[in-house]
Scaffold this active site. Structure first.
Site, PDB file in Angstrom:
ATOM      1  CB  ILE A  62      -4.970   7.198   4.536  1.00  0.00           C
ATOM      2  CG1 ILE A  62      -3.762   8.003   4.046  1.00  0.00           C
ATOM      3  CG2 ILE A  62      -4.710   5.726   4.299  1.00  0.00           C
ATOM      4  CD1 ILE A  62      -2.426   7.591   4.675  1.00  0.00           C
ATOM      5  CB  SER A  70      -7.626   3.619   3.123  1.00  0.00           C
ATOM      6  OG  SER A  70      -6.981   2.800   4.075  1.00  0.00           O
ATOM      7  CE  LYS A 101      -3.869   1.917   2.695  1.00  0.00           C
ATOM      8  NZ  LYS A 101      -4.712   1.679   3.896  1.00  0.00           N
ATOM      9  CB  ILE A 139      -7.836   3.027  11.264  1.00  0.00           C
ATOM     10  CG1 ILE A 139      -7.904   3.565  12.702  1.00  0.00           C
ATOM     11  CG2 ILE A 139      -8.344   4.059  10.260  1.00  0.00           C
ATOM     12  CD1 ILE A 139      -6.994   4.752  12.976  1.00  0.00           C
ATOM     13  N   GLY A 140     -10.798   1.468  10.103  1.00  0.00           N
ATOM     14  CA  GLY A 140     -12.253   1.590  10.066  1.00  0.00           C
ATOM     15  C   GLY A 140     -12.896   0.590   9.126  1.00  0.00           C
ATOM     16  N   GLY A 141     -12.056  -0.232   8.511  1.00  0.00           N
ATOM     17  CA  GLY A 141     -12.533  -1.193   7.520  1.00  0.00           C
ATOM     18  C   GLY A 141     -11.655  -1.208   6.289  1.00  0.00           C
ATOM     19  CB  SER A 142      -8.600   0.730   5.544  1.00  0.00           C
ATOM     20  OG  SER A 142      -9.204   1.959   5.820  1.00  0.00           O
TER      21      SER A 142
END
Length: 561
Positions: free
Chosen positions: A199, A224, A151, A245-248
């Site tokens: 991001i 992301s 990434k 950090i949230g579903g990335s």
């Protein structure tokens, strides 16, 4: 849709907003430098770029650029298989690096999944590995010659990285901790993959462009780590590294029908992953993990890194030995909670079909001694979504927005959307942040109590509110961000379900919230045909091994690759 004669033409069903003249010049220079690396023989025909099919996933194998052997290398092996084939000299590292580098640049022209591509350097590295194997009869390590995509924000020595906007671009002189570990094991690096502005979107839109879903280019590939997901789904990568950090990791993997594993925080190495500390991690810790096409590749990646004892170099990491797919279930039957909805948003029709499919499979009386299936509702998903949106931006989003604007870059609509709840509060004081942490911990306690009361070992539910999102509409990450707030591990895994034309909500549908109603409207406004459906499995915090053990038990029943 394509680019001009001096550009590398890339499919673009929807353009991004323009920035200042200075920004557009800098962006053009970056894209031009990329384009100059791509030889004519690896460029797709302009007619294809200008008139692409809705589903571009099969184009790399049919466009005539790859040889039959390169197609076989990229399609018929996973990372475990490639490592074995190279070690036994059935394939050379150069053959493998060449095949994946070529397929990656084809995938990029169709989906805008890359930010950098360095085929020459990859082949040079692979040649050195082949020579070492020939000279010594031994491999460098367990990933000898296996190509791994990385990434964008994760540093690889000699390449650029950016922190979500053009002014944050730096030339990295050293590998980050994980990259150095993978390199020491023999991994070959050949590209970096696209991520969103800040991001922090579920759509990978950046100064490099907009990443498209390979199975329906009018949909997002997620974010992301969307570039990774699209590349792996296009078979331009066999194994990629994302962050979450949230579903990335999980959302883009789900959008593109592949595996994605978000570990509990502080298990896998992330030292030096970002150049600037992210204040969200005062309360919500990021995690990392593999994105790939087979369950055993998730296992390979995780086991190799943990067995190498990364905590010796990063004291933040917790030394939990990895047993993974070999983890024994302490008791039978395994208690599986099925999440049909989270009490906040009912997922769109094909996701509902996938949940019903998994529930039916696992509830089959033939498996009653192995599985006990019961309904499960996560504790207060609406509250979790409200809290985490505030916790992401204790600075009100000002640090990131100022950096974006400093480069003349347009602030994208999804950037504004995810900052909207926090921005009015501005820069919080230390005590404000402390109070958010107190609220987070209170929520975690209640969540754990609810899990205990419902008496499950693992839960299976949606990975997202739909199969994917139409461009610029990825507003609700509730099914994944919940597990970042409580710091529980999660894996998304493919199902045989795909979105179909003409699917409708149930006649007795009643919205659970205004957000739930909006998700229905988004479904009715777009065409999701062909999008694959993943589901998500989660376990308690630091029960990553137990979650993999549960996956191993369900592998045959759910026909997992």
């Amino acid at each position: 849709m394509g680019g001009g004669p001096s550009e590398l033409a890339i499919v673009r069903p929807k353009d991004l907003p323009k920035g200042t003249l200075e920004y557009e010049k800098k962006r053009a220079a970056i894209l031009d430098a990329f384009a100059r690396k791509v030889p004519d023989e690896l460029r797709l025909q302009a007619t294809l770029i200008d008139n692409p099919p809705l589903d571009v996933s099969t184009v790399p194998a049919s466009c005539g650029i790859l040889t039959s052997k390169e197609i076989r290398i990229t399609e018929h092996y996973d990372a475990v298989g490639l490592s074995e084939a190279i070690a036994t000299k059935s394939l050379t590292a150069v053959e493998v690096a060449t095949a994946f580098s070529k397929r990656a640049i084809i995938a990029h022209q169709l989906t805008c999944c890359l930010t950098q591509w360095f085929m020459d350097e990859a082949i040079k590295q692979a040649k050195e590995l082949d020579e070492y194997l020939e000279r010594t009869g031994k491999t460098i390590g367990p990933l000898h010659g296996v190509p791994i995509s990385i990434k964008e924000h994760i540093p690889i020595a000699g390449t650029n990285s950016s922190g979500g906007c053009i002014v944050s671009t730096v030339l990295d002189k050293e590998d980050s901790h994980m990259v150095a570990m993978l390199r020491s094991m023999g991994a070959v690096f050949y590209c970096k993959t696209n991520q969103p502005q800040a991001i922090m979107h579920l759509e990978s839109t950046s100064h490099y462009g907009r990443t498209l879903n390979p199975f329906n280019i009018n949909l997002s590939a997620g974010g992301s780590s969307g570039g990774e997901a699209a590349l792996v789904a296009m078979k331009g990568s066999v194994l990629g590294v994302g962050t979450d950090i949230g579903g990335s990791i999980r959302c883009p993997s789900a959008f593109c029908g592949i595996y994605g594993f978000k570990a509990t925080s502080c298990i896998l190495p992330m030292k030096d992953f970002i150049s600037h500390p992210f204040s969200a991690e005062l309360n919500v810790l990021a995690s990392t993990g593999p994105m790939c096409r087979s369950m055993r590749d998730m296992e390979l990646f995780t086991k190799l890194l943990i067995d190498a004892k990364p905590w010796l170099h990063d004291p933040k990491l917790i030394p939990i030995p990895w047993t993974g797919l070999n983890t024994a279930t302490p008791k039978k039957p395994l208690k599986i909670g099925i999440i049909e909805h989270d009490g906040f948003i009912i997922s769109q029709p094909p996701v509902q079909r996938a949940i019903a499919w998994a529930k039916q499979r696992l509830s089959d009386p033939a498996h009653s001694s192995a599985f006990e299936v019961k309904p499960f509702t996560p504790y207060n998903a609406a509250e979790a979504w409200s809290k985490i949106r505030r916790m992401y931006w204790p600075d009100g989003g000002s640090v990131m927005k100022d950096a974006i604007k400093a480069g003349g870059e347009p602030v994208l609509s999804l950037t504004d959307s995810i900052m909207a709840d926090a921005e009015p509060h501005g820069m919080l004081s230390a005590e404000d942040v402390n109070q958010l942490r107190f609220q987070r911990d209170q929520f975690r306690h209640k969540f754990a109590d609810s899990w205990t009361e419902q008496d499950v070992d693992v839960v299976i539910g949606p990975a997202f509110v739909g199969p994917a999102s139409a461009h610029d509409t990825a507003f609700y990450w509730t099914y994944t961000s919940l597990y970042n707030l409580v710091d529980y591990p999660g894996v998304v895994f493919p199902t045989p379900i795909k979105a179909e034309a003409g699917e409708k909500y149930a006649e007795d549908y009643k919205p659970l919230s205004k957000e739930c109603q909006h998700v229905k409207e988004l479904w009715e406004q777009s065409n999701f045909e062909g999008a694959p459906i993943d589901l998500q499995i989660n376990a308690r915090r630091y029960h990553d091994n137990e979650m993999f053990g549960a996956l191993a038990l369900m592998k045959d029943v759910l026909e997992l690759p």
